[in-house]
Structure formats: structure tokens, C-alpha cells
Design an enzyme around this catalytic site. Structure first.
Site, PDB file in Angstrom:
ATOM      1  N   ASP A 129       0.789  -1.056  -0.104  1.00 13.56           N
ATOM      2  CA  ASP A 129       0.000  -0.145  -0.252  1.00 13.56           C
ATOM      3  C   ASP A 129       0.955   1.203  -0.079  1.00 13.56           C
ATOM      4  O   ASP A 129       1.896   1.278   0.873  1.00 13.56           O
ATOM      5  CB  ASP A 129      -1.100  -0.047   1.300  1.00 13.56           C
ATOM      6  CG  ASP A 129      -2.312  -0.941   1.185  1.00 13.56           C
ATOM      7  OD1 ASP A 129      -2.379  -1.529   0.106  1.00 13.56           O
ATOM      8  OD2 ASP A 129      -2.837  -1.242   2.121  1.00 13.56           O
ATOM      9  N   ASP A 141     -13.595  -6.224  -5.042  1.00 11.01           N
ATOM     10  CA  ASP A 141     -13.861  -6.428  -3.632  1.00 11.01           C
ATOM     11  C   ASP A 141     -15.059  -7.348  -3.497  1.00 11.01           C
ATOM     12  O   ASP A 141     -16.265  -6.495  -3.749  1.00 11.01           O
ATOM     13  CB  ASP A 141     -13.687  -5.188  -2.847  1.00 11.01           C
ATOM     14  CG  ASP A 141     -12.198  -4.719  -2.838  1.00 11.01           C
ATOM     15  OD1 ASP A 141     -11.238  -5.236  -3.155  1.00 11.01           O
ATOM     16  OD2 ASP A 141     -12.262  -3.273  -2.767  1.00 11.01           O
TER      17      ASP A 141
END
Lengths: 255, 204
Positions: free
Chosen positions: A11, A130
Site C-alpha cells: 500500500d 472486492d
């Protein structure tokens, strides 16, 4: 034989790695490029940067990160997060990114997937999904969430996967929201359902806590690749150790 | 000077970076003059075959590439740059290629049972006799290379095949014919073994 891929994911916010990454002997453990170099040396099969930069102005920093990574790392690099247009994709590819991963924008504008794969080729268009298990009674399967998992869409995840395959996506990055962050293992049923319903490769994500979890998702879940973040970043396992484990269990990996 | 041919099919920066590790003068160009005046040429590329041929023709590069190859200049094709060398492709109907080599580009067999594209790391197997070709110097037998493709080449003359790879079938993953060498995989994305091929090409 084509091997199963092991993919560390970082990230990145404002050009810096976020969340504690425990690397020793690095000049700058917050620099995604340095960490990519470590994973390159360990022969990770690919690397993914997920840009979670909030402000539009600072998004240019990701291009710089991609550029600097491509200077020194000679393995496939995927960048995802905040991609909204063909121009965003072009800029990332020109900076040296090999593939881009599109999530929210694909749901809001499915045509983007089609146009992008026609213009740049399916091989560089990854659609990230997702997926969250539906819990209301009477409904089965998984639902697509967008905006970093904050917004339900009502869309069935498997149907969505089939649709983006038809639109030209070259690969699916499939994250189980139920398992993500739990370290209790990947969602095997979700991954297997996707893998059997689609004919493009599936990267499984969300839930890796130990090496057996990776074996499960690659073998029982039939994933083509397994993504993991914290188990690698916190040095619980190195990529090499992971591959050695998988190899002893009979999984084809590049070692 | 090494020229990497730019015909609007994909990012060439990472290809250039890989060559620059071993050679100082590497340019990205779409000019025929540059192609013809280089010591060595590289044809990379990803995307659709038909579109690629159209772009090459539009820039008069198809002719320049063939001319440079006929003059004996070392040529390296990568991925689509391998496929374009052949007579024709069944991708998007029947499209004519550069025709440097006889044979066709076709879909994988057993498509229904395989994940397509063939994406990821797979082994190459050297199928030549003897000491092996210079381009694969220092590349161990069975090395893993990074592939991303949905079509494969089927050379008419099997003698041009340098290495093979298995994915539902055995296909030609590398070819060599005099000064022409080309690979289905991406040496520039295949870490140290891939970079070794680029070094070998630079040193030819």
C-alpha cells in the site's frame, strides 16, 4: 508447466509505503522502490503497488514511484488505485508499469475496461473486485463493494467477473472482504467459484496468515496467483521460504 | 547504436532500461532511417496483431525492418515482435505479417481447458543440438521466463525453433534464423535469466 505466482502487495500513500513494514538493513524502509528491490532479489513473481493517496494533486507521486521502480526492477509491476481514465492508464504504462488494476472506476464505467483493453491490450488490464459474502437470508453468493470496500453495489461478484472478462479484462484481482485482515486464510469457496466460472487468471487476495493458507488457495481454490501483504512485509515469511514450502507440498512454483 | 522500434504498441521504457544495463546507446525510434542505420534492432510490442501491422505499415517500418534483416543486422523480436515475423495470423481473421519467416500465428489448442492469456512464469527447453546458441549462453536449461500471450507461432520450418514451452501443448517459445532471433516471453521482465539473454544479444 505454468507456475503459480506469489505476489507481494504494497500500500502506497503519497509515494510512501504505509502500515508498518519491517525491513532490516534498508536505507529507507518507507520507499516502495527499495522494498520492490528486496522482493525482486527474493524472486517474487510480480509486485503490486496499491495507491491509496487521497488527494488528486499528490497522485503524480505514483508515476514517479513507477518510473523509479522500472529503472531497477525487471519483473512485472502492477499499479492500482484511483485510476479513472484512459489517460491515467496511459501515464502509468508510460512510466514503466506493466499492468494497471481498476476497481471502482470499472463498476462506475464498464466501458473503461473495454476501451482500455482495446487500446492497450487485455494483458495489461486487471480488474480488481472486492467481494463480500451476502448475509441476508434468501441471497447467496458475494456482492461487489467499491470505494475501498465502503460502498455496496448490489452487483453479484461472479456475474461481474464474467462481465469484465467479456469486456476484455486480462486478469482478476479478487479480494475477499470477509477474510481480508483476519489472517485466517483466503476465502477458498469464493476463489474456486471465480476460477471455475472464468477463463482468465485469478489472483486471490485477503486473509493470508500462514503458508498453508497460500497452498490452500492455490490448490483447493484453484487460484493462478496468491497475493499477500503483511506476512511478507513483517518478515514472517520470505518469498523464497514461501515457495520452498509450496514446492515441498507439490505446488508448481518458480524456484 | 541499438534501436528499439516504436510503433505505438505499448510502453518501451522498460525494454530500453534493460538494454541500457549492457549498452550505452539505445534509442527508441519510429524512424525508418534510424532502423536502417542501427547496428542492431529490437522489435518489442504487446497488443493485437492486425493493429500492429497497420501501425508498422503506416510508418513504412515494415519495409525498413525487412531491409535491415536482409542486410544481416542482428534482430531481436519480443512477444508480438516474434509473432509479426511470420506470414500470417489468425488473430482477428487472417492478417498478413512481415513474412520474414514462413508459418502462422494461431490460438492455443485446448483453449477451453486453459486459462488464457498464458500469463506468468513457465520453463523454456532448448531444442537445438550441440553446445547451444550464443543467445542462450549462461541461461540454464529449463529456466523460467515471464510470458503474457494468447496466441502462439507455428513455424513451417521446425529447424528455426530454438526453445519450446509447454502449456496445454508444446509451442515454440523462441526462434533463431541466421541474424533473426525472437522470443514469445519477455526477457526484460524475466529477472536475471531474462537479462542474460539481452546481454547476449548486445554482445553478439
Amino acid at each position: 508447466m505454468l507456475t503459480k505466482r506469489i505476489i507481494p502487495c504494497l500500500d502506497v500513500k503519497d509515494g510512501r509505503v504505509v502500515k508498518g513494514v519491517k525491513f532490516l538493513n534498508l536505507k529507507d524502509a518507507g520507499d516502495p522502490v527499495e522494498i520492490a528491490q528486496v522482493y525482486d532479489r527474493e524472486e517474487a513473481d510480480e509486485i503490486i503497488f496499491l495507491d491509496i493517496t487521497a488527494s488528486f494533486e499528490k497522485r503524480q507521486t505514483m508515476l514517479d514511484v513507477a518510473r523509479r521502480t522500472a529503472e531497477t526492477v525487471f519483473m512485472p509491476l502492477t499499479v492500482g488505485g484511483g485510476i479513472r481514465s484512459l489517460e491515467d492508464i496511459r501515464d502509468l504504462l508510460n512510466a514503466g508499469t506493466d499492468k494497471v488494476s481498476i476497481n471502482t472506476s470499472a463498476v462506475k464505467d464498464p466501458e473503461l475496461v473495454q476501451k482500455a483493453s482495446e487500446k492497450f491490450g487485455s494483458q495489461c488490464i486487471v480488474v480488481a473486485i472486492d467481494a463480500k459474502r451476502r448475509d441476508e437470508s434468501g441471497k447467496s453468493g458475494w456482492e461487489v463493494y467499491i470505494n475501498g470496500g465502503r460502498t455496496p453495489t448490489g452487483i453479484d461478484a461472479v456475474e461481474w467477473g464474467k462481465k469484465v472478462e467479456g469486456l476484455g479484462a486480462g486478469e482478476i484481482l479478487l479480494t475477499s472482504m470477509d477474510m481480508d485482515g483476519t489472517k485466517n486464510g483466503y476465502d477458498i469457496e469464493l476463489t474456486k467459484t471465480f476460477s471455475e466460472s472464468l477463463s482468465i487468471p485469478i489472483i486471490a487476495s485477503g486473509g493470508a496468515g500462514n503458508l498453508e493458507h497460500l497452498r490452500e488457495v492455490l490448490v483447493d481454490g484453484k487460484a493462478d496467483a496468491a497475493l499477500a501483504a503483511s506476512i511478507f512485509h513483517f518478515r514472517e515469511y520470505s518469498v523464497r521460504e514461501t515457495k520452498e514450502y509450496l514446492k515441498t507440498k507439490g505446488v508448481e512454483v518458480r524456484i | 547504436m541499438i534501436t528499439i522500434i516504436d510503433y505505438g504498441m505499448g510502453n518501451l521504457r522498460s525494454v530500453q532500461k534493460a538494454f541500457e544495463l549492457f549498452y550505452p546507446n539505445v534509442r527508441i525510434s519510429s524512424s525508418c532511417e534510424d532502423v536502417l542505420s542501427s547496428n542492431k534492432i529490437v522489435l518489442p510490442g504487446v497488443g493485437a496483431f492486425g493493429k500492429a501491422m497497420e501501425e508498422l505499415r503506416k510508418r513504412h517500418l515494415a519495409k525498413a525492418i525487412k531491409e535491415a534483416i536482409e542486410k544481416g543486422r542482428p534482430f531481436l523480436g519480443i512477444c508480438l515482435g516474434l509473432q509479426l515475423l511470420f506470414s500470417e495470423s489468425e488473430e482477428g481473421g487472417r492478417v498478413k505479417g512481415l513474412g520474414v519467416l514462413s508459418g502462422k500465428v494461431r490460438k492455443f489448442k485446448n483453449v477451453g481447458k486453459l486459462k488464457i492469456p498464458h500469463m506468468g512464469w513457465n520453463r523454456i527447453r532448448n531444442v537445438t543440438d550441440g553446445a547451444g546458441p550464443a543467445i542462450l549462453n549462461g541461461v540454464p536449461e529449463g529456466s523460467y521466463m515471464y510470458f503474457v500471450h494468447s496466441y502462439v507461432v507455428e513455424p513451417k520450418d521446425k529447424d528455426v525453433i530454438l526453445c519450446e514451452t509447454d502449456y496445454g501443448e508444446t509451442f515454440a517459445s523462441g526462434i533463431e534464423n541466421d541474424n533473426v532471433r525472437a522470443f514469445q516471453f519477455h526477457p526484460e521482465k524475466s529477472q536475471s535469466v531474462g537479462l542474460r539473454i539481452i546481454k547476449n544479444f548486445v554482445e553478439l
